[in-house]
Design a protein around this motif. Sequence first.
Motif, PDB file in Angstrom:
ATOM      1  N   VAL A  97       0.863  -1.187   0.000  1.00  0.00           N
ATOM      2  CA  VAL A  97       0.000   0.000   0.000  1.00  0.00           C
ATOM      3  C   VAL A  97       0.897   1.234   0.000  1.00  0.00           C
ATOM      4  O   VAL A  97       1.855   1.333   0.759  1.00  0.00           O
ATOM      5  N   GLY A  98       0.609   2.162  -0.902  1.00  0.00           N
ATOM      6  CA  GLY A  98       1.470   3.340  -1.013  1.00  0.00           C
ATOM      7  C   GLY A  98       0.684   4.600  -1.284  1.00  0.00           C
ATOM      8  O   GLY A  98      -0.495   4.565  -1.654  1.00  0.00           O
ATOM      9  N   ILE A  99       1.362   5.728  -1.099  1.00  0.00           N
ATOM     10  CA  ILE A  99       0.771   7.029  -1.344  1.00  0.00           C
ATOM     11  C   ILE A  99       1.742   7.882  -2.151  1.00  0.00           C
ATOM     12  O   ILE A  99       2.958   7.839  -1.915  1.00  0.00           O
ATOM     13  N   ARG A 100       1.235   8.609  -3.144  1.00  0.00           N
ATOM     14  CA  ARG A 100       2.055   9.509  -3.946  1.00  0.00           C
ATOM     15  C   ARG A 100       1.630  10.938  -3.663  1.00  0.00           C
ATOM     16  O   ARG A 100       0.449  11.274  -3.723  1.00  0.00           O
ATOM     17  N   LEU A 101       2.628  11.766  -3.369  1.00  0.00           N
ATOM     18  CA  LEU A 101       2.386  13.163  -3.017  1.00  0.00           C
ATOM     19  C   LEU A 101       2.970  14.074  -4.083  1.00  0.00           C
ATOM     20  O   LEU A 101       3.251  13.632  -5.198  1.00  0.00           O
ATOM     21  N   GLY A 110       2.438   2.507   6.116  1.00  0.00           N
ATOM     22  CA  GLY A 110       2.568   1.444   7.102  1.00  0.00           C
ATOM     23  C   GLY A 110       3.942   1.471   7.728  1.00  0.00           C
ATOM     24  O   GLY A 110       4.822   2.236   7.335  1.00  0.00           O
ATOM     25  N   GLY A 111       4.115   0.619   8.728  1.00  0.00           N
ATOM     26  CA  GLY A 111       5.392   0.528   9.406  1.00  0.00           C
ATOM     27  C   GLY A 111       5.561   1.528  10.529  1.00  0.00           C
ATOM     28  O   GLY A 111       6.622   1.606  11.142  1.00  0.00           O
ATOM     29  N   GLY A 112       4.523   2.328  10.806  1.00  0.00           N
ATOM     30  CA  GLY A 112       4.618   3.304  11.879  1.00  0.00           C
ATOM     31  C   GLY A 112       4.295   2.699  13.225  1.00  0.00           C
ATOM     32  O   GLY A 112       4.380   1.493  13.437  1.00  0.00           O
ATOM     33  N   CYS A 113       3.877   3.571  14.154  1.00  0.00           N
ATOM     34  CA  CYS A 113       3.619   3.117  15.513  1.00  0.00           C
ATOM     35  C   CYS A 113       2.253   2.456  15.665  1.00  0.00           C
ATOM     36  O   CYS A 113       2.103   1.505  16.400  1.00  0.00           O
ATOM     37  N   ALA A 114       1.244   2.968  14.971  1.00  0.00           N
ATOM     38  CA  ALA A 114      -0.119   2.484  15.176  1.00  0.00           C
ATOM     39  C   ALA A 114      -0.339   1.130  14.507  1.00  0.00           C
ATOM     40  O   ALA A 114       0.299   0.799  13.505  1.00  0.00           O
ATOM     41  N   ALA A 115      -1.263   0.352  15.083  1.00  0.00           N
ATOM     42  CA  ALA A 115      -1.630  -0.941  14.516  1.00  0.00           C
ATOM     43  C   ALA A 115      -3.114  -1.161  14.731  1.00  0.00           C
ATOM     44  O   ALA A 115      -3.684  -0.678  15.715  1.00  0.00           O
ATOM     45  N   VAL A 116      -3.742  -1.863  13.803  1.00  0.00           N
ATOM     46  CA  VAL A 116      -5.158  -2.194  13.922  1.00  0.00           C
ATOM     47  C   VAL A 116      -5.327  -3.672  13.618  1.00  0.00           C
ATOM     48  O   VAL A 116      -4.495  -4.290  12.951  1.00  0.00           O
ATOM     49  N   ALA A 140      -4.816  -6.046  -0.035  1.00  0.00           N
ATOM     50  CA  ALA A 140      -5.432  -4.908   0.650  1.00  0.00           C
ATOM     51  C   ALA A 140      -6.794  -4.596   0.061  1.00  0.00           C
ATOM     52  O   ALA A 140      -6.992  -4.678  -1.155  1.00  0.00           O
ATOM     53  N   GLY A 141      -7.716  -4.221   0.898  1.00  0.00           N
ATOM     54  CA  GLY A 141      -9.033  -3.821   0.444  1.00  0.00           C
ATOM     55  C   GLY A 141      -9.610  -2.769   1.358  1.00  0.00           C
ATOM     56  O   GLY A 141      -9.030  -2.419   2.389  1.00  0.00           O
TER      57      GLY A 141
END
Length: 368
Positions: A97-101, A110-116, A140-141
């Motif tokens: 999963v990615g984002i382009r700015l 992803g890979g940060g502190c938060a998790a669900v 991913a969905g």
Amino acid sequence: MSVPPTSPHRQQRSLSRRGVIAAAGAVAAGGALAPGVSAATGSEGTAEAAEGGTAAGTEKRDFPATRTAAATGTGETSTAFAAGYVAVRWSGAGDGVGIRLADGAWHPAGGGCAAVEDGGTALVASGGATSYTLRAGDGAGDLRSLAIDSARGPARSFTVPTEPTRVRGVEYLSRPAWGADEAKRYKDGVVNSPEAYYPFQTITVHHTDTPNDDADPAATVRAIYEYHAVTLDWGDIGYHFLIDESGAVYEGRYSGDDAVPAFDPEGRLVTAFHTSGFNSGNLGIALIGTLVDQGPTDAARASLVRLIRAVARRGGLDTTARTTYVNPVNGVTREVATVSGHRDWLETDCPGRTMYELLAAVRAEAAG
């Protein structure tokens, strides 16, 4: 960070806030618990403020209201404002999963502190972007995103005391002093995550995995609050305290109307949302920034040591010891250091490689 294993005692609470504030700046060392100021400090201000004035010992202060724009699915999304952050959440594994700015490059989400549970999430600094593009990884969905502007929105007034407040000598910025909109704790007219209190057992250190050299850390705290409370549906910010690079300490999770952050009058810790499955009785402190290839600033580290020392003494904890944490909700146990890193509990890089390597020294300094 994730929601506690259960959400006990759903109940409606008052929007009144304890009147505690600290001016941003150096954190004071040592000392006994200072009495709180008993002024209501909700986002609508006190009754006196509503009538055009302020109560004695308080002042009106303006903060930017947080603006958001939600989207679903992949592809390009435009916003009517410049977004400082984009929150992303998806179901499934979501590798890739990615984002382009605006820079045109794809950045992993992803890979940060938060998790669900049953999915992934990220809070991505977007640098004032007015558009972004998401792509889904394998598996991913249900991609959902939220553009967040916590720095440039219309002014909103908060009523805060004029004198600093301290927890056992440690000066901190109260929730109204960083612009926490208490309405975000509510969902359909009731508190989304009612306060639950348990004996204080451990301290866990995190980093927020947001940019270093943050020019507006209070805006970052407001963005994290929006992300945790609303996007992740936790009902509040996930940490008990946050510390910025200047050493300023921010009150996190709402803990009641008394004058002591994080704890109830009996000394029990309010449950927050920073370490999935191990939240109750576990106090979370997050350093604002990314501490993978660099450590915290000297000011941030000094504040971390002082805060750990203060809350550990309050709870009678030995910061250099190991302990058996027992989840008071479900009985699950874990052998950990009394002062641990997020990665000691879950599979994560948090609090960053460099910060994690410093924890032994921090424990020893906090015990001094």
